[in-house]
Structure formats: structure tokens, C-alpha cells
Design a protein around this motif. Structure first.
Motif, PDB file in Angstrom:
ATOM      1  N   ASP A 113      10.373  47.001   5.633  1.00 50.61           N
ATOM      2  CA  ASP A 113      11.604  47.786   5.578  1.00 50.61           C
ATOM      3  C   ASP A 113      12.557  47.271   4.514  1.00 50.61           C
ATOM      4  N   ARG A 114      12.607  45.943   4.361  1.00 45.68           N
ATOM      5  CA  ARG A 114      13.496  45.388   3.333  1.00 45.68           C
ATOM      6  C   ARG A 114      13.009  45.799   1.935  1.00 45.68           C
ATOM      7  N   ILE A 115      11.682  45.799   1.756  1.00 45.80           N
ATOM      8  CA  ILE A 115      11.135  46.213   0.455  1.00 45.80           C
ATOM      9  C   ILE A 115      11.475  47.694   0.206  1.00 45.80           C
ATOM     10  N   LEU A 116      11.314  48.519   1.252  1.00 49.10           N
ATOM     11  CA  LEU A 116      11.637  49.948   1.089  1.00 49.10           C
ATOM     12  C   LEU A 116      13.133  50.128   0.816  1.00 49.10           C
ATOM     13  N   ASP A 117      13.970  49.297   1.455  1.00 51.69           N
ATOM     14  CA  ASP A 117      15.414  49.374   1.172  1.00 51.69           C
ATOM     15  C   ASP A 117      15.651  49.151  -0.329  1.00 51.69           C
ATOM     16  N   GLU A 118      14.979  48.139  -0.868  1.00 51.37           N
ATOM     17  CA  GLU A 118      15.162  47.830  -2.296  1.00 51.37           C
ATOM     18  C   GLU A 118      14.615  48.953  -3.171  1.00 51.37           C
ATOM     19  N   ILE A 119      13.467  49.508  -2.769  1.00 51.36           N
ATOM     20  CA  ILE A 119      12.896  50.615  -3.558  1.00 51.36           C
ATOM     21  C   ILE A 119      13.858  51.810  -3.538  1.00 51.36           C
ATOM     22  N   GLN A 120      14.486  52.031  -2.392  1.00 50.57           N
ATOM     23  CA  GLN A 120      15.424  53.150  -2.286  1.00 50.57           C
ATOM     24  C   GLN A 120      16.594  52.976  -3.251  1.00 50.57           C
ATOM     25  N   THR A 121      16.992  51.731  -3.480  1.00 52.59           N
ATOM     26  CA  THR A 121      18.119  51.550  -4.409  1.00 52.59           C
ATOM     27  C   THR A 121      17.694  51.898  -5.848  1.00 52.59           C
ATOM     28  N   LEU A 122      16.381  51.803  -6.144  1.00 52.52           N
ATOM     29  CA  LEU A 122      15.915  52.193  -7.480  1.00 52.52           C
ATOM     30  C   LEU A 122      16.044  53.700  -7.680  1.00 52.52           C
ATOM     31  N   ARG A 123      16.033  54.430  -6.554  1.00 47.05           N
ATOM     32  CA  ARG A 123      16.103  55.887  -6.610  1.00 47.05           C
ATOM     33  C   ARG A 123      17.504  56.407  -6.889  1.00 47.05           C
ATOM     34  N   ARG A 124      18.490  55.532  -6.624  1.00 50.11           N
ATOM     35  CA  ARG A 124      19.862  56.003  -6.777  1.00 50.11           C
ATOM     36  C   ARG A 124      20.146  56.332  -8.238  1.00 50.11           C
ATOM     37  N   PRO A 125      21.182  57.150  -8.485  1.00 51.06           N
ATOM     38  CA  PRO A 125      21.518  57.454  -9.870  1.00 51.06           C
ATOM     39  C   PRO A 125      21.753  56.165 -10.639  1.00 51.06           C
ATOM     40  N   ARG A 126      21.457  56.205 -11.917  1.00 52.30           N
ATOM     41  CA  ARG A 126      21.621  55.027 -12.777  1.00 52.30           C
ATOM     42  C   ARG A 126      22.903  54.287 -12.453  1.00 52.30           C
ATOM     43  N   GLU A 176       9.600  62.329   0.789  1.00 51.30           N
ATOM     44  CA  GLU A 176       8.829  61.463  -0.119  1.00 51.30           C
ATOM     45  C   GLU A 176       7.341  61.504   0.259  1.00 51.30           C
ATOM     46  N   ILE A 177       6.500  61.389  -0.734  1.00 49.00           N
ATOM     47  CA  ILE A 177       5.064  61.206  -0.464  1.00 49.00           C
ATOM     48  C   ILE A 177       4.713  59.827  -1.029  1.00 49.00           C
ATOM     49  N   VAL A 178       4.306  58.933  -0.141  1.00 48.78           N
ATOM     50  CA  VAL A 178       4.103  57.539  -0.543  1.00 48.78           C
ATOM     51  C   VAL A 178       2.612  57.210  -0.489  1.00 48.78           C
ATOM     52  N   LEU A 179       2.102  56.759  -1.607  1.00 47.62           N
ATOM     53  CA  LEU A 179       0.708  56.302  -1.673  1.00 47.62           C
ATOM     54  C   LEU A 179       0.733  54.780  -1.607  1.00 47.62           C
ATOM     55  N   VAL A 180       0.132  54.234  -0.538  1.00 53.63           N
ATOM     56  CA  VAL A 180       0.112  52.772  -0.377  1.00 53.63           C
ATOM     57  C   VAL A 180      -1.333  52.294  -0.472  1.00 53.63           C
ATOM     58  N   THR A 181      -1.581  51.245  -1.243  1.00 54.75           N
ATOM     59  CA  THR A 181      -2.910  50.629  -1.179  1.00 54.75           C
ATOM     60  C   THR A 181      -2.793  49.333  -0.385  1.00 54.75           C
ATOM     61  N   ALA A 182      -3.833  49.028   0.380  1.00 56.24           N
ATOM     62  CA  ALA A 182      -3.752  47.871   1.282  1.00 56.24           C
ATOM     63  C   ALA A 182      -5.104  47.185   1.408  1.00 56.24           C
ATOM     64  N   GLY A 183      -5.052  45.933   1.809  1.00 52.63           N
ATOM     65  CA  GLY A 183      -6.288  45.185   2.092  1.00 52.63           C
ATOM     66  C   GLY A 183      -6.927  44.662   0.823  1.00 52.63           C
ATOM     67  N   GLY A 184      -8.058  44.007   1.017  1.00 51.96           N
ATOM     68  CA  GLY A 184      -8.807  43.488  -0.132  1.00 51.96           C
ATOM     69  C   GLY A 184      -9.962  44.415  -0.453  1.00 51.96           C
ATOM     70  N   THR A 185     -10.588  44.194  -1.597  1.00 51.30           N
ATOM     71  CA  THR A 185     -11.792  44.968  -1.912  1.00 51.30           C
ATOM     72  C   THR A 185     -12.997  44.033  -1.853  1.00 51.30           C
ATOM     73  N   ARG A 186     -14.175  44.639  -1.771  1.00 52.88           N
ATOM     74  CA  ARG A 186     -15.411  43.850  -1.707  1.00 52.88           C
ATOM     75  C   ARG A 186     -16.358  44.300  -2.812  1.00 52.88           C
ATOM     76  N   GLU A 187     -16.907  43.324  -3.525  1.00 53.38           N
ATOM     77  CA  GLU A 187     -17.847  43.630  -4.613  1.00 53.38           C
ATOM     78  C   GLU A 187     -19.205  43.063  -4.235  1.00 53.38           C
ATOM     79  N   ALA A 188     -20.167  43.955  -4.064  1.00 57.06           N
ATOM     80  CA  ALA A 188     -21.478  43.531  -3.548  1.00 57.06           C
ATOM     81  C   ALA A 188     -22.216  42.618  -4.531  1.00 57.06           C
ATOM     82  N   LEU A 189     -22.890  41.592  -3.931  1.00 55.66           N
ATOM     83  CA  LEU A 189     -23.807  40.742  -4.697  1.00 55.66           C
ATOM     84  C   LEU A 189     -25.245  41.153  -4.425  1.00 55.66           C
TER      85      LEU A 189
END
Ligand code: CTP
Length: 429
Positions: free
Chosen positions: A386-399, A189-202
Motif C-alpha cells: 500500500d505504501r508503494i501504491l501511495d507513492e505511485i499515486q503521487t506520480l500520477r498527480r499533475p506535474r 486503473e488496469i494494473v499489470l503486476v509480475t510476481a515470483g521467480g522464473t525457472r529455466e530448465a536444465l
């Protein structure tokens, strides 16, 4: 599988007993090695009783060795026996010795002699933790592939508040399982994760931001990586160390995060949007520092919704999972967000509670798909990952085929998908 638990001398040594139990619950065989200062905090007898093995406390005291080898080179035997060495708690002193190859007792000698994966769970006073010497030693160890299980933040045994509290035994046990390769279900698998907050300059010194620390996203990156995935971590500003071997793309603003995600998303098989992205940015960014001149009004323009855009551009087979931070009507708002954004699942957090969620060590969530809602109770973020990934893995299973058993005539009837939440799922592999 065989694990050696090294216990060095800190107040958290008593928690090593819980770690031993957690490892045993996973059917691992456990030996314990203690330093002489650890023995001032906990009696070897505690660990001997838990493990059923004598506890190794010295290079020379043959009567207390765990192995039948009495030749005075038990550290070699133990180093070969162990499939993983985990040191919990790891004091500043033991980290320094490991980093510099000092071998003046059993544990430090075994560290040099083993080729098994090594994990350390530091525990110490916040000033000791933050001291450049400790941080430099940790960096040396990370470079050598030692897995550092980051300490938590909170009230420490010394009465101070800050980083340095040993990670929870369950989280350490999970890291050991990962090191043993017990969970390797995301290879390829190739997993793209986004993390943290963003900052918008004033202006050049001020920004609009949020309290996100990146802990949940970094935990997901680390969990996916240790389950065999290649990980691209797109992160807003964060004080955290990225997991070793994952590709880190640093961004600051929502616009930069959008560009980085769109640039890399095609190669991903799974996109997890854990970042707390700014919803608005200032329309005008002052080139000079704004002066205090009385009340001001900021004009804000909405940012692009990156998650919705990722869903629009998704390639066949890509899974897309978002997060939702809610303070009220959690389930209603989460479900509406899931449908509005079109993701495969949304992890709904309640961010109104103290000590849970944003910037905290622990979190609880509901994993929401169009047809299911799975409650994930409060737990350390690394475990939740890990629990979230476990749940995501179940989405991958055949219908899955949704069936209903008729109690009188034991026949199965296929239901339409809208009935799914009410019914038992039969997974057809
Ligand atoms: N998100 C995004 N781009 C934005 C805002 C949010 O990709 N400009 C993503 C977040 O990364 C998260 C999900 O959308 O995965 C939900 O974020 P959240 O802040 O809960 O929701 P919003 O869409 O911002 O809606 P609201 O603030 O109105 O609740």
C-alpha cells in the motif's frame, strides 16, 4: 464506520487487543464478539475496557450484550450494525463452522446473519493449517467472497515452525480499511503486476531458479485490487493463492513471462515488475535427465530484459515501476538501474539481510524516482504494498511545481527539476 471483531479461541487471541487499538486509531467504532474458548485465553474485560462496549460472549447471556436490544436476537442487531466482520484469530474450528453454516454460538450465528464483508485471519498449528479439511473450508469461504488474510510463517506457539501464525494486527487493520472501501483511489486503473521467480530448465527435472516466493507481487496485486483497480497478475511458480477476482496468468520461464507481459501491457495503465526474472538461461536443455559424470560447465545465455522492453514499448500515460534486488551499494546500484531501464520509479530492496526481503514476510525498501528517494521502513509486505501504491499515486498527480521560499522576501521561486530532491515540493492540484 463500524467494525465487529470476532475473537475465537487461539493463543493469538491476545493480539486481537492490538487489532482493536489499530482499528480505533483509524477512527472506527469497534464491537467485540468472543467465542467461549476465546474467553479461556483473554478476559472479555480487556476488550470491554478498550472499546467502551460490553463484549458479546453468548447467544443467551443478555447481560453481556452490546446492544440495548434484550429480545434474545442480538445477533441480528449486531449483524446489521457491523459494516465489516473480521475474525482474528480464526481457528480451524470457526472456519469449519463458517464453511458449513453451523450456527451454534453468537459469532457463527452472526456470520450467517450479516451481509457485511467478512474477513478471517487464521491462526493455528501448521499441520492443522495444511490439513486438507482446513484448506477445503478456506476454499469454500474464498469462493463465497470471504477475504482470507493469509497467516505468516515462523515459529508457532506450539513450538513448531511453519505457516499458521496470525497476520500482524496492522496488516489485518489495513485489510479491514480496504473492505470498508476507505481507500478506493485506483478505480479505473488496469494494473499489470509480475510476481515470483522464473525457472529455466536444465533437463526434464532440474531448473535454474531463485528464492522469490511471489509474496511482494501478490501483495501489490491484492492492494491494487482492493483500491479499485483491475489487476492482471503474471506470476512465476508460486505456492500463494492469488487474490480473488484478479486475472492470473501463470508462466514458468523468463521467455513466457516476457510474452505474457508484452501481450497484455497495452491495456495496462500501470505496470509493476516485482518478479525476480532469471538473467540467464541454459543454452542447451537436455532432453534426458543429466547423469552425474564429474564436473560439468553450463553455458548460459542472457535473457531479454523485460522491464527495459516494456519501457521501450510504453504507451502515453502508462506508468512503469520496476524493482531492484541489491546486496551492496543499494542506492547507487538502484539509481543506475532506474536510469538504465528508464522506468518511472524503482523499488530498491536490500536482499542481504536475514528475515527481510526475498521469501520473508516483511520487507523494507526505497522508492526511487529520478528526483526523489523515499525510505519505506521494515513492515509487512501487504502494508508495504500500500505504501508503494501511495507513492505511485503521487506520480500520477499533475506535474508538481518545485518552489523555494525566500525567508527575507517571502516570494516563491520556481527551481529547475534537478534541484527537486533538495527542496520542498508544492503539489498544484
Ligand atoms: N527484470 C526484467 N527482466 C529481466 C531481469 C530483470 O524485467 N530479464 C526486471 C525485474 O522484474 C525488476 C528489474 O528488472 O523489476 C530489476 O531486476 P534485478 O534482478 O534487480 O536487476 P537486473 O536487471 O537483473 O540486474 P542485476 O541482476 O545485474 O542487478
Amino acid at each position: 464506520m463500524r467494525v465487529t471483531v470476532g475473537v475465537s479461541g487461539g493463543i493469538a487471541a491476545y493480539k486481537a487487543a492490538e487489532l482493536v487499538r489499530a482499528l480505533q486509531r483509524q477512527a472506527l467504532e469497534v464491537h467485540v464478539v468472543m467465542t467461549s474458548s476465546a474467553r479461556r485465553f483473554v478476559q472479555p474485560l480487556t476488550f470491554a475496557a478498550l472499546t467502551g462496549h460490553k463484549v458479546i460472549t453468548s447467544l443467551w447471556d443478555e447481560t453481556e450484550s452490546t446492544t440495548s436490544d434484550q429480545s434474545g436476537i442480538e445477533h441480528i442487531g449486531e449483524a446489521q450494525w457491523a459494516e465489516t466482520l473480521v475474525v482474528a484469530p480464526a481457528t480451524a474450528n470457526i472456519l469449519a463452522k463458517f464453511a458449513h453454516g453451523i450456527a451454534d454460538d453468537f459469532l457463527t450465528t452472526m456470520y450467517l446473519a450479516t451481509t457485511a464483508p467478512v474477513l478471517v485471519a487464521p491462526a493455528m498449528n501448521v499441520n492443522m493449517w495444511e490439513h486438507p479439511a482446513t484448506q477445503a473450508n478456506l476454499e469454500i469461504l474464498r469462493q463465497r467472497g470471504v477475504r482470507v488474510i493469509e497467516p505468516g510463517t515462523g515459529e508457532l506457539a506450539c513450538g513448531m515452525v511453519g505457516a499458521g501464525r496470525m497476520a500482524e494486527p496492522e496488516a489485518i487493520a489495513d485489510a479491514v480499511l480496504d473492505a470498508l472501501g476507505r481507500r478506493h483511489d485506483m478505480a479505473g486503473e488496469i494494473v499489470l503486476v509480475t510476481a515470483g521467480g522464473t525457472r529455466e530448465a536444465l533437463d526434464p527435472v532440474r531448473f535454474l531458479g531463485n528464492r522469490s516466493s511471489g509474496k511482494m507481487g501478490y501483495a501489490l496485486a491484492e492492494a491494487a485490487q482492493s483500491r479499485g483497480a483491475k489487476v492482471i497478475l503474471v506470476s512465476g511458480p508460486s505456492a500463494l493463492h492469488p487474490p480473488a477476482h484478479c486475472e492470473l496468468v501463470k508462466v514458468t520461464t523468463a521467455e513466457q513471462m516476457r510474452n505474457a507481459v508484452l501481450e497484455r501491457m497495452d491495456e495496462a495503465t500501470l505496470v509493476i515488475k516485482a518478479a525476480a526474472v532469471a538473467d540467464y538461461r541454459p543454452v542447451n536443455v537436455s532432453e534426458r535427465k543429466l547423469k552425474r559424470t564429474g564436473p560439468i560447465t553450463l553455458e548460459l545465455a542472457p535473457t531479454e530484459d523485460i522491464l527495459a522492453e516494456v519501457v521501450r514499448r510504453r504507451k502515453p500515460g502508462q506508468l512503469i515501476v520496476g524493482f531492484a534486488a541489491e546486496t551492496e551499494n543499494r542506492m547507487e546500484n538502484g539509481r543506475a538501474k532506474l536510469l538504465r531501464k528508464g522506468a518511472d520509479a524503482i523499488v530498491v530492496n536490500d536482499v542481504s539481510g536475514e528475515g527481510v526481503g526475498i521469501d520473508a514476510e516483511v520487507n523494507a525498501a526505497t522508492f526511487l524516482t529520478p528526483s526523489t528517494a523515499i525510505e519505506l521502513p521494515v513492515m509487512p509486505k501487504r502494508k508495504l504494498a500500500d505504501r508503494i501504491l501511495d507513492e505511485i499515486q503521487t506520480l500520477r498527480r499533475p506535474r508538481s511545481l518545485v518552489v523555494e521560499m525566500d525567508e527575507e522576501t517571502p516570494q516563491e521561486r520556481v527551481l529547475n527539476e534537478s534541484d527537486a530532491p533538495k527542496k520542498r515540493e508544492l503539489i498544484v492540484e
